[in-house]
Each structure stands twice: as structure tokens, then as C-alpha cells.
Scaffold this active site. Structure first.
Site, mmCIF file in Angstrom:
data_model
loop_
_atom_site.group_PDB
_atom_site.id
_atom_site.type_symbol
_atom_site.label_atom_id
_atom_site.label_comp_id
_atom_site.label_asym_id
_atom_site.label_seq_id
_atom_site.Cartn_x
_atom_site.Cartn_y
_atom_site.Cartn_z
ATOM 1 C CB THR A 120 -40.253 -41.442 9.070
ATOM 2 O OG1 THR A 120 -39.917 -42.987 7.572
ATOM 3 C CG2 THR A 120 -38.144 -41.264 8.725
ATOM 4 C CD GLU A 164 -11.176 -16.023 14.523
ATOM 5 O OE1 GLU A 164 -11.131 -16.770 15.267
ATOM 6 O OE2 GLU A 164 -11.820 -16.822 13.277
ATOM 7 C CB THR A 212 -42.424 -40.956 1.621
ATOM 8 O OG1 THR A 212 -43.009 -40.112 3.084
ATOM 9 C CG2 THR A 212 -41.899 -38.743 1.341
ATOM 10 C CG LEU A 220 -36.186 -36.230 -1.165
ATOM 11 C CD1 LEU A 220 -35.128 -37.233 -0.357
ATOM 12 C CD2 LEU A 220 -37.274 -35.041 -0.616
ATOM 13 C CG HIS A 265 -11.114 -20.686 9.955
ATOM 14 N ND1 HIS A 265 -10.643 -21.296 11.224
ATOM 15 C CD2 HIS A 265 -11.337 -21.358 9.722
ATOM 16 C CE1 HIS A 265 -10.757 -22.801 11.080
ATOM 17 N NE2 HIS A 265 -10.955 -22.338 9.920
#
Length: 344
Positions: A291, A53, A201, A209, A51
Site C-alpha cells: 500500500t 481575529e 495489514t 488505528l 476565528h
């Protein structure tokens, strides 16, 4: 802007380096300051990795380590207090005897939700919250939406002609936006977890995509296909990316393609719930009009990017209608105008 805000802005800048790499975890930046000098910086770099920190404290040079117990840590999000993929950051701060922590915003995730702040205060650490709170929450709007609304953060995106159409009559594929806009859209795909199109589509445009115009991971592909009748030779079913097909017929796994049956009566809530269950924290909806309009009419969206181009189609498939939505930003990218809307 005062000096404390400058340090938090630096934390925000660092946090954004994790864009597209840490979901479903939040993006977090941390800055360690002693006598108005930054001695350590860090951010959450990858899901499952250390993380912010941890990286911040580890970055302190050997000659400055004696200053850690005299320093203030600025962190954009409340330090965790639980064991997940990594140990609690609150414990690390305590063990390094950092006397003061300034937190941008609280973590509403149930495993944290104030426990990190309380642990720090119980250890005698001076703890302040709310510095640039709105800005820090905005950085992690996907994370907060995922945990507070139990659904992905939804971004609508489409390009339309100057006269308000997204495709010519008959739906013939036509690239309306310019190359710079296309690159920006691929950058968006790299930053989000998933991307959706509807049946028409998928069949008419036969898109991939992917984010081939920008480096980084490809999003999970989502198709809304009521009858599970997509042609098998579509690019979307080529197994190159994880792909989910929501439908009213069957549930089935075939390689990297997953057909998931949903209720016809609760289709949209069902889709968002299934994505939440799969830890997908953000979704771009790219089309088509039907959509997109379903999300708009249901109020299930958070941002909308509308790319207005100079083309004039003089008829065709009308663009979605964002009734009552107010633009919050507008930018020109060569011949295209980009307008961002937020759902109030």
C-alpha cells in the site's frame, strides 16, 4: 529577527494550538499590538467556532479597548471576507477601526483568495502581506494541499528494522519501534483526519488505528480492500470509529462503516478524490509495504516519516523504497531514529 517577525512567530505559535481541532479549516493565529505591547491574542480553537481575529479582539482587556484603533494586527492567514459558519473577519477588523494589518500569507481558498485583503484596503486599512510567508504556509500545508491539489495531505509512516524490513517472514505481527515512538505516532493520529492500511495489514495485524496513547479525537479509519472481503470480526470494523473501506465491489453503509466502490483502473486517484469529497484534509498511510509503495510510485505523498529501529530481522517483508527522496530532518528518540522526508 526583527520585532515584526517576533509578533508573527507568536501568531504561528498560537495557530498551532488548533492542531487536530479545526480541520478542514486552517489553523490561524492573531496578535494585536499597540506601541510595542501585545494587547490581544487569539487563535482558531475548533471547527465551526470563532476565528482567530474574533478571539484576538475579544481578549483585549477593558482598559485597553480604547487602544484598538491605534493598533496593528498580525495574523498568519488572510482574514476571510465571506459568510461561512462565522461572519467575515475582514468586516470585524474594519468595524473595530484597526488601522494596520500584517498578514503572513494569502488564502488561496476560492471563497477568500485575496478578497479579504482587498476589502481591508478598500476600507483604508494599511495592509502588508508576506511576512514569514513560507513559515505560515507550512503551518497550513494540509489546508493548502486540500484546496490547491483537491486531495488530502498524505503522510507516509512506517517503522523498519536496522536491516530494512518492516515485518518478519510470513508477516507475523511484531512491534519494532519503542514505546516513545508509539506515543509519538498516536500524537500524529490525533493531529490528522484519517489513517489508512491495506487488506493484508488489516487482517494480519488486526489493528485498531486509534490514538489511545495520546488524548484527542481518533482519526477516520481507511482500509484498501480490493474485494470487500475483510473478516467481520476485525477490530477495524467494530463501529467505535468512522471507518471507510475502499473496494472494487460495492457501496454500502452499515452503521459507522462505509464501503465505497472505486474504479480498479483509477483506484488511488479515486480514493483521494472520495476523501476530498468528504472534507478529509489529511491522511496517514501506515502500511503495509504494498500500500505504501503504491502511493510512492504514484507520487501521491507529501511527507514520509521513517522510524529506523535497532532490531535485525535478517529477512522478511522489505520496507518500502523511497527512491530519490531527500531527508529534511533526523531525530533520535531513545533507541529509534526518526527521519522525515518531504516530496519535492
Amino acid at each position: 529577527m526583527n520585532i515584526r517577525e517576533q509578533y508573527m512567530w507568536r501568531g504561528i505559535e498560537l495557530a498551532l494550538k488548533g492542531m487536530g481541532k479545526v480541520a478542514p479549516n486552517p489553523m490561524v493565529g492573531a496578535v494585536l499590538v499597540c506601541n510595542d505591547r501585545i494587547i490581544g491574542e487569539g487563535w482558531h480553537q475548533a471547527y465551526g467556532a470563532a476565528h482567530a481575529e474574533v478571539n484576538c479582539i475579544a481578549s483585549v482587556r477593558p482598559e485597553d479597548r480604547a487602544l484598538i484603533p491605534e493598533s496593528t494586527m498580525y495574523v498568519t492567514l488572510e482574514p476571510c471576507a465571506h459568510f461561512g459558519k462565522t461572519p467575515p473577519c475582514a468586516d470585524l477588523i474594519i468595524s473595530n477601526r484597526i488601522p494596520e494589518v500584517v498578514i503572513g500569507c494569502k488564502d488561496t481558498y476560492s471563497e477568500v483568495a485575496g478578497r479579504g485583503i482587498q476589502k481591508l484596503r478598500d476600507a483604508g486599512i494599511k495592509t502588508e502581506t508576506g511576512l514569514l510567508e513560507a513559515e505560515c504556509r507550512w503551518v497550513n500545508r494540509r489546508f493548502f494541499t486540500f484546496h490547491e491539489k483537491k486531495r488530502p495531505y498524505v503522510i507516509l509512516k512506517w517503522a523498519e528494522s536496522a536491516d530494512g524490513f518492516i515485518a518478519p517472514a510470513g508477516g507475523t505481527p511484531l512491534m519494532l519501534s519503542n514505546h516513545l515512538s508509539q506515543k509519538l505516532v498516536h500524537k500524529m493520529r490525533r493531529e490528522e483526519d484519517s489513517i489508512m492500511v491495506g487488506f493484508n495489514t488489516a487482517v494480519t495485524d488486526n489493528p485498531r488505528l486509534s490514538n489511545r496513547l495520546w488524548p484527542g479525537k481518533d482519526p477516520v479509519r481507511i482500509i484498501w480492500d480490493n474485494n470487500a472481503s475483510l473478516p467481520a470480526d476485525l477490530n477495524l470494523l467494530d463501529q467505535t470509529q468512522p471507518t471507510i473501506i475502499f473496494n472494487y465491489v460495492r457501496t454500502e453503509e452499515t452503521g459507522r462503516n462505509s464501503w465505497i466502490k472505486i474504479s480498479r483502473q483509477e483506484a488511488l486517484p479515486g480514493i483521494l478524490d472520495k476523501l476530498h469529497q468528504r472534507a478529509i484534509s489529511s491522511l496517514i498511510v501506515e502500511g503495509g509495504t504494498k500500500t505504501l509503495q503504491k502511493f510512492i510510485d504514484a507520487g501521491c505523498w507529501d511527507e514520509a516519516l521513517v522510524i529506523k529501529t535497532r532490531a535485525n530481522l535478517q529477512g522478511g517483508i522489505k520496507a518500502p523504497l523511497l527512491a530519490g527522496a531527500k531527508p529534511v530532518a533526523c531525530n533520535q528518540l531513545a533507541t529509534d531514529q526518526h527521519t522525515l522526508y518531504l516530496h519535492e
